[in-house]
Design a protein around this motif. Structure first.
Motif, PDB file in Angstrom:
ATOM      1  N   ALA A   1       0.840  -1.205   0.000  1.00  0.00           N
ATOM      2  CA  ALA A   1       0.000   0.000   0.000  1.00  0.00           C
ATOM      3  C   ALA A   1       0.870   1.248   0.000  1.00  0.00           C
ATOM      4  O   ALA A   1       0.596   2.222  -0.693  1.00  0.00           O
TER       5      ALA A   1
ATOM      6  N   ALA B   1       1.207   4.159  -2.974  1.00  0.00           N
ATOM      7  CA  ALA B   1       0.960   5.584  -2.767  1.00  0.00           C
ATOM      8  C   ALA B   1       1.955   6.428  -3.558  1.00  0.00           C
ATOM      9  O   ALA B   1       1.680   7.574  -3.894  1.00  0.00           O
TER      10      ALA B   1
ATOM     11  N   PHE C   1     -14.173   8.129  -7.318  1.00  0.00           N
ATOM     12  CA  PHE C   1     -15.052   7.579  -6.292  1.00  0.00           C
ATOM     13  C   PHE C   1     -16.439   8.198  -6.462  1.00  0.00           C
ATOM     14  O   PHE C   1     -16.637   9.395  -6.232  1.00  0.00           O
TER      15      PHE C   1
ATOM     16  N   ALA D   1      -8.991   2.824  -5.318  1.00  0.00           N
ATOM     17  CA  ALA D   1      -8.695   2.987  -3.890  1.00  0.00           C
ATOM     18  C   ALA D   1      -7.347   2.371  -3.551  1.00  0.00           C
ATOM     19  O   ALA D   1      -6.543   2.952  -2.819  1.00  0.00           O
ATOM     20  N   ARG D   2      -7.089   1.185  -4.106  1.00  0.00           N
ATOM     21  CA  ARG D   2      -5.802   0.538  -3.841  1.00  0.00           C
ATOM     22  C   ARG D   2      -4.669   1.332  -4.474  1.00  0.00           C
ATOM     23  O   ARG D   2      -3.581   1.422  -3.911  1.00  0.00           O
ATOM     24  N   ALA D   3      -4.949   1.900  -5.650  1.00  0.00           N
ATOM     25  CA  ALA D   3      -3.888   2.609  -6.371  1.00  0.00           C
ATOM     26  C   ALA D   3      -3.419   3.868  -5.649  1.00  0.00           C
ATOM     27  O   ALA D   3      -2.283   4.293  -5.827  1.00  0.00           O
ATOM     28  N   ILE D   4      -4.289   4.492  -4.818  1.00  0.00           N
ATOM     29  CA  ILE D   4      -3.791   5.655  -4.073  1.00  0.00           C
ATOM     30  C   ILE D   4      -3.190   5.238  -2.732  1.00  0.00           C
ATOM     31  O   ILE D   4      -2.848   6.083  -1.916  1.00  0.00           O
ATOM     32  N   GLY D   5      -3.084   3.928  -2.512  1.00  0.00           N
ATOM     33  CA  GLY D   5      -2.355   3.458  -1.334  1.00  0.00           C
ATOM     34  C   GLY D   5      -3.224   3.088  -0.146  1.00  0.00           C
ATOM     35  O   GLY D   5      -2.719   2.921   0.958  1.00  0.00           O
ATOM     36  N   LEU D   6      -4.541   2.972  -0.349  1.00  0.00           N
ATOM     37  CA  LEU D   6      -5.402   2.540   0.749  1.00  0.00           C
ATOM     38  C   LEU D   6      -5.303   1.016   0.892  1.00  0.00           C
ATOM     39  O   LEU D   6      -5.313   0.298  -0.099  1.00  0.00           O
ATOM     40  N   GLY D   7      -5.216   0.536   2.119  1.00  0.00           N
ATOM     41  CA  GLY D   7      -5.218  -0.905   2.365  1.00  0.00           C
ATOM     42  C   GLY D   7      -6.629  -1.445   2.276  1.00  0.00           C
ATOM     43  O   GLY D   7      -7.573  -0.701   1.990  1.00  0.00           O
TER      44      GLY D   7
END
Lengths: 236, 225
Positions: free
Chosen positions: A67, A71, A83, B127-133
């Protein structure tokens, strides 16, 4: 690295180095594995063997470390993937606040400046569905930039857009390239490749067939597959 | 008519319905919490959690509620002496809530999972691509959209839950409405049909607003794509 989808060997012995600040455009016929390559770089697709290194660090397989590295890798999708339940502004601030722990006010300031840069700051309070495709894709670029990524991946960013909206997205990308962002762009936009790429990578059948500067690739392709491909798309 | 009205002087019908409302209220809250956790298990990347979620749903969804509630009274309370309150009736009441919640959690889980299926895969990838687990992505991106897509099926679960609260009689919650109905029929066999209709109407009145509300809410809150 290698990857299989069942029987299909989608990525064959891919070996690609991208320097800091370099803009690499990946082109090739449909099904050549270029999108898969792009998605593998931040592990939205797993690979069977080999390794991916970003800024000297091996891409981890899972968990918090993955993760964290994701980022640092901005991703822009063909279908925007904003989203859907969050406003434009929230789309951009979500990552900085929730992943980087930035304060709300600071994140908002950053988001507004990025939205302004891609020309959609006047839409900040709207929902994604209220924007045109081109505007949504520019927001997606701003959302990725908000994480201050080391590299940006573009997976056919203009393929889902109406023709009149393609340029506004490409303009944002060209501007980004000029600022020195490291970019890997999978696209069918040959104009963008000519204008902004430092290097063109031509893929077919899961292999890298040819790598060259845009100038020499478009005027003097070496492989038969590349000649055939360019012949088909440039004949109009 | 006078005969019929005299029923309400002898028996406290609203109080019996109030017991069902309370049972449903608490069971619905616990079922929503447990069901959400189960849904997270089922969509999680961890195989053992997925397995647990699937096993739970299949066991509780496929067991008759009567058996679960009778087990709560006879098994947990009588044999194993599990007591959830000092007072006998309060303890039975709570055990019935637990049984109702555990049973309906399986249905809540499946309703939420159907809601998750309305969320395009690209949302999770972004969501995963911006670094959210997994958990932050689920909490911030997937579940808020999944709940909105699951309002109608969740409403159906709530409706079933309200009506199923009468099965608490099998768990010896003697104050709820179907138990009172049984008593009334026993002592006033001259009014069997009016008594039936009274309780049927009572539940219709309770349930209809929920159907209307969820239909309205699922339209109002639908995620525009």
């Amino acid at each position: 690295m290698n990857k299989h989808f069942g029987e299909l060997h989608v990525l064959r012995d891919i070996n690609l180095d991208v320097a800091r600040g370099e803009v690499v455009v990946v082109i090739g016929p449909s099904g050549s594995g270029k999108s898969t390559l792009c998605r593998a770089i931040n592990r939205l697709e797993t690979i069977d063997d080999g390794q991916i290194m970003i800024d000297g660090e091996v891409l981890p397989a899972e968990g918090k470390a993955l993760a964290k590295l994701r980022a640092d890798v901005g991703m822009v999708f063909q279908s925007f993937n904003l989203f859907a339940h969050k406003s434009i502004l929230e789309n951009v601030t979500l990552g900085p606040i929730k992943v980087k722990g930035m304060k709300g006010g600071e994140a908002k300031e950053l988001a507004m400046s990025l939205l302004k840069r891609v020309g959609v700051d006047n839409q900040a309070q709207k929902l994604p569905a209220q924007l045109s495709g081109g505007q949504q894709q520019r927001v997606a670029i701003a959302r990725a930039l908000a994480m201050k990524p080391k590299v940006m991946l573009f997976d056919e960013p203009t393929s889902a857009l109406d023709p009149e909206m393609i340029n506004e997205v490409l303009d944002s990308m060209v501007a980004l390239a000029k600022e020195g962002m490291t970019m890997i762009v999978v696209t069918h936009e040959m104009g963008f490749a000519r204008k902004a790429a430092d290097r063109v990578v031509f893929m077919a059948d899961g292999q890298i067939m040819e790598e060259a500067t845009p100038e020499s690739f478009f005027t003097n392709p070496q492989s038969d597959r590349a000649k055939d491909f360019l012949g088909k798309i440039l004949s109009h | 008519m006078e005969n019929y009205l005299s029923l309400f002087e002898t028996y406290d019908v609203p109080a019996a319905f109030w017991v069902n409302i309370q049972l449903s209220f608490w069971a619905a809250i616990f079922a929503l919490v447990i069901g959400t956790v189960l849904a997270l298990f089922r969509i999680s990347p961890i195989p053992s959690l997925q397995w647990f979620g699937a096993a739970y749903v299949n066991i509780f969804r496929n067991t008759p509620l009567t058996i679960i509630l009778a087990f709560g009274f006879l098994g947990l309370f009588s044999v194993m002496q599990v007591s959830l309150a000092g007072d006998l009736n309060a303890s039975l009441f709570r055990i019935a809530i637990v049984g109702l919640a555990l049973y309906h959690a399986a249905f809540v889980c499946e309703a939420i999972r159907s809601g998750v299926n309305t969320v395009p895969l690209g949302q999770a990838e972004a969501a995963r691509a911006i670094g959210l687990g997994f958990l932050p992505a689920a909490r911030l991106v997937i579940l808020p959209q999944a709940f909105r897509g699951a309002i109608a099926p969740l409403g159906n679960v709530l409706i079933a839950l309200i009506k199923n609260s009468t099965v608490a009689a099998a768990g010896s919650v003697a104050t709820e409405s179907s138990s009172l109905m049984k008593t009334m029929i026993e002592f006033r066999s001259d009014l069997v049909i009016p008594i039936f209709l009274t309780f049927a109407l009572g539940f219709v009145i309770l349930v209809i607003p929920i159907g209307l509300l969820t239909t309205w809410a699922s339209r109002k809150l639908a995620v525009a794509r």
